[in-house]
Write an enzyme that holds these catalytic residues in place. Structure first.
Site, PDB file in Angstrom:
ATOM      1  N   HIS A  26      12.216  49.148 -12.308  1.00 48.51           N
ATOM      2  CA  HIS A  26      13.307  48.873 -13.465  1.00 48.51           C
ATOM      3  C   HIS A  26      13.872  47.735 -13.704  1.00 48.51           C
ATOM      4  O   HIS A  26      13.616  46.454 -12.791  1.00 48.51           O
ATOM      5  CB  HIS A  26      14.401  49.650 -12.518  1.00 48.51           C
ATOM      6  CG  HIS A  26      14.751  50.896 -12.590  1.00 48.51           C
ATOM      7  ND1 HIS A  26      13.864  51.379 -11.589  1.00 48.51           N
ATOM      8  CD2 HIS A  26      16.280  50.682 -12.173  1.00 48.51           C
ATOM      9  CE1 HIS A  26      14.560  52.842 -11.097  1.00 48.51           C
ATOM     10  NE2 HIS A  26      15.304  52.720 -12.002  1.00 48.51           N
ATOM     11  N   HIS A  39      15.833  59.596  -9.432  1.00 51.70           N
ATOM     12  CA  HIS A  39      15.889  58.495  -7.906  1.00 51.70           C
ATOM     13  C   HIS A  39      16.662  60.029  -6.803  1.00 51.70           C
ATOM     14  O   HIS A  39      17.471  60.394  -7.427  1.00 51.70           O
ATOM     15  CB  HIS A  39      17.082  57.914  -7.963  1.00 51.70           C
ATOM     16  CG  HIS A  39      16.970  56.789  -8.435  1.00 51.70           C
ATOM     17  ND1 HIS A  39      16.223  56.010  -8.124  1.00 51.70           N
ATOM     18  CD2 HIS A  39      17.138  56.476 -10.044  1.00 51.70           C
ATOM     19  CE1 HIS A  39      16.099  54.869  -9.524  1.00 51.70           C
ATOM     20  NE2 HIS A  39      16.503  55.304 -10.171  1.00 51.70           N
ATOM     21  N   GLU A  48      18.202  47.026 -17.759  1.00 51.31           N
ATOM     22  CA  GLU A  48      18.760  47.663 -17.470  1.00 51.31           C
ATOM     23  C   GLU A  48      20.657  46.452 -17.566  1.00 51.31           C
ATOM     24  O   GLU A  48      20.467  47.107 -18.895  1.00 51.31           O
ATOM     25  CB  GLU A  48      18.961  48.374 -16.197  1.00 51.31           C
ATOM     26  CG  GLU A  48      20.194  49.274 -15.815  1.00 51.31           C
ATOM     27  CD  GLU A  48      20.403  50.163 -14.260  1.00 51.31           C
ATOM     28  OE1 GLU A  48      19.558  49.823 -13.782  1.00 51.31           O
ATOM     29  OE2 GLU A  48      20.877  51.395 -14.096  1.00 51.31           O
ATOM     30  N   ASP A 105      17.806  59.533 -14.162  1.00 51.09           N
ATOM     31  CA  ASP A 105      18.332  59.035 -13.258  1.00 51.09           C
ATOM     32  C   ASP A 105      18.818  59.629 -12.190  1.00 51.09           C
ATOM     33  O   ASP A 105      18.415  59.626 -11.078  1.00 51.09           O
ATOM     34  CB  ASP A 105      19.091  57.785 -13.864  1.00 51.09           C
ATOM     35  CG  ASP A 105      18.801  56.498 -13.187  1.00 51.09           C
ATOM     36  OD1 ASP A 105      18.309  55.538 -12.911  1.00 51.09           O
ATOM     37  OD2 ASP A 105      20.039  55.193 -13.805  1.00 51.09           O
ATOM     38  N   ASP A 106      20.621  59.796 -12.468  1.00 51.01           N
ATOM     39  CA  ASP A 106      21.071  60.050 -10.979  1.00 51.01           C
ATOM     40  C   ASP A 106      21.897  61.147 -11.586  1.00 51.01           C
ATOM     41  O   ASP A 106      22.621  61.017 -11.520  1.00 51.01           O
ATOM     42  CB  ASP A 106      21.737  59.174 -10.594  1.00 51.01           C
ATOM     43  CG  ASP A 106      20.767  57.667  -9.920  1.00 51.01           C
ATOM     44  OD1 ASP A 106      20.318  58.339  -9.090  1.00 51.01           O
ATOM     45  OD2 ASP A 106      20.768  56.490 -10.653  1.00 51.01           O
ATOM     46  N   HIS A 154      11.997  59.863 -14.963  1.00 52.52           N
ATOM     47  CA  HIS A 154      13.005  58.605 -13.879  1.00 52.52           C
ATOM     48  C   HIS A 154      13.815  59.108 -13.642  1.00 52.52           C
ATOM     49  O   HIS A 154      15.390  59.572 -13.965  1.00 52.52           O
ATOM     50  CB  HIS A 154      13.256  57.607 -15.119  1.00 52.52           C
ATOM     51  CG  HIS A 154      14.321  56.630 -14.629  1.00 52.52           C
ATOM     52  ND1 HIS A 154      14.458  55.724 -15.338  1.00 52.52           N
ATOM     53  CD2 HIS A 154      14.769  56.170 -13.321  1.00 52.52           C
ATOM     54  CE1 HIS A 154      15.450  54.481 -14.558  1.00 52.52           C
ATOM     55  NE2 HIS A 154      15.480  55.567 -13.735  1.00 52.52           N
TER      56      HIS A 154
HETATM   57  N1  ADE Z   1      18.716  52.673  -7.929  1.00 52.70           N
HETATM   58  C1  ADE Z   1      19.673  54.736  -8.490  1.00 52.70           C
HETATM   59  N2  ADE Z   1      19.498  54.544  -9.310  1.00 52.70           N
HETATM   60  C2  ADE Z   1      19.679  53.300  -9.948  1.00 52.70           C
HETATM   61  C3  ADE Z   1      19.784  52.730 -11.479  1.00 52.70           C
HETATM   62  N3  ADE Z   1      20.456  53.630 -12.430  1.00 52.70           N
HETATM   63  N4  ADE Z   1      18.983  51.013 -10.960  1.00 52.70           N
HETATM   64  C4  ADE Z   1      18.774  50.662 -10.057  1.00 52.70           C
HETATM   65  N5  ADE Z   1      18.623  51.142  -8.926  1.00 52.70           N
HETATM   66  C5  ADE Z   1      19.515  52.463  -9.096  1.00 52.70           C
HETATM   67 ZN    ZN Z   2      16.423  54.506 -11.954  1.00 54.13          ZN
END
Ligand code: ADE
Ligand code: ZN
Length: 341
Positions: A199, A21, A202, A280-281, A19
């Site tokens: 997703h 991005h 969340e 994630d990011d 997971h």
């Molecule tokens: N795009 C990038 N990170 C995300 C996240 N945590 N939730 C939804 N969209 C995303």
């Molecule tokens: Zn994500």
């Protein structure tokens, strides 16, 4: 356990990232470098002032910055550099397999061609396969704040590159954009041979997890934090061994949870859910795979068996062949056995 011992153990774990991005791995230093060469002025005058903006109260506040930052990515080389920097970073953390999301619409809506985006990302992934022995899968994500019609256009644009893309996902602003909005495009994506993930749960309600399962027919839920609210859902996730890709640092940064000690992953493991840990990011949320493992292990006082289970679950939940899964799971077990001797 001493922090340094825990960090050493985590560093050595053979890991899979499911997971991530790629636009969320854009470190400020590289962002400024690419902005400069593309002659784009960022709204921030220094890396420090940009980083000061990395305080989010919710998903949308983060997405607003994430989409602004992505605007400096214009040329194939930019997408290559972004992806290569990420792969070098995770190579240093003993990540052996990655399944990477990219958001084509973030770029095509600005006039950057789909081919430019995917060529850059693909070439870096291939280089990492050859030179770093990192295996990969690539997942194209539809932006859920846009329409299904726009997602269909993206699906169409992806078809010449179908052989490079393993699946489709659904990301961006969750609340108010339920999975049900994308039923037709997910069906069409599956007909083209793409695997499906989304997703869900969340920030959004548990009903979105149900929709992702029942209406989109996903094979994995990204996040899914809210599933503990619903006993029937929990039973379903357990029975189907449906993977949930959780992202602890992301959850704290976006205030999905207020404190790492409140993270649901330990309860999920206790319930027999196939829960996994990812980043994630990472450029925005304070860390990559090692940092996510470390912070969650420290906050919940996870034991060695739980760490091993998380590492195994990630390979189990991956889209690797059963042979490759078995090989990596046996590597994980050998590693943990070696800690006892
Ligand atoms: N795009 C990038 N990170 C995300 C996240 N945590 N939730 C939804 N969209 C995303
Ligand atoms: Zn994500």
């Amino acid at each position: 356990m001493e922090s340094s011992d825990l960090k050493k153990i985590i560093q050595g774990i053979p890991k899979a990232e499911l997971h991530l991005h790629i636009e969320g791995s854009f470190e400020p230093e590289l962002m400024f470098e690419i902005a400069k060469r593309n002659k784009i002025t960022l709204d921030f005058d220094s890396i420090e002032s940009l980083k000061k903006g990395y305080m989010f109260n919710n998903l949308q506040e983060f997405l607003d910055i994430y989409y602004i930052a992505a605007k400096v990515l214009i040329h194939e080389q930019d997408f290559f550099d972004l992806t290569w920097a990420y792969l070098c970073k995770v190579y240093s953390q003993n990540v052996l397999h990655v399944e990477v999301f990219f958001d084509p619409q973030t770029h095509t809506d600005r006039g950057v061609e789909f081919a430019v985006v995917i060529n850059g990302i693909y070439k870096a992934l291939e280089k990492a396969k050859q030179e770093l022995n990192i295996s990969y899968k690539l997942i194209m994500s539809y932006l859920r704040h846009l329409s299904e019609e726009e997602a269909f256009k993206t699906l169409e644009s992806s078809l010449p590159f179908k052989h490079w893309i393993d699946g489709v996902g659904l990301d961006s602003s969750e609340i108010g954009n339920p999975p049900s909005k994308f039923v037709n495009v997910f069906k069409a994506s599956a007909n083209h041979g793409y695997k499906l993930v989304a997703h869900a749960g969340e920030e959004g309600p548990v009903a979105y997890i149900w929709e992702a399962l029942d209406l989109l027919n996903v094979v994995r839920i990204d996040h899914g934090n809210r599933c503990l609210d619903d006993g029937v859902l929990l039973q379903r996730l357990r029975d189907e061994q449906m993977p949930l890709t959780l992202c602890p640092l992301s959850n704290v940064a976006l205030k999905v949870i207020l404190n790492m000690k409140d993270h649901p992953i330990e309860k999920m493991l206790d319930e027999g859910i196939l829960a996994t840990i990812h980043s994630d990011d990472p450029a925005y949320f304070g860390g990559y795979m090692n940092e996510n493992y470390y912070e969650i292990a420290k906050a919940l006082n996870l034991n060695i068996d739980q760490l091993m289970l998380l590492a195994i679950n990630a390979f189990e939940a991956s889209w690797l062949s059963s042979e490759a899964k078995a090989k990596h799971i046996s590597q994980v077990k050998t590693y943990f056995k070696s800690l006892n001797s």
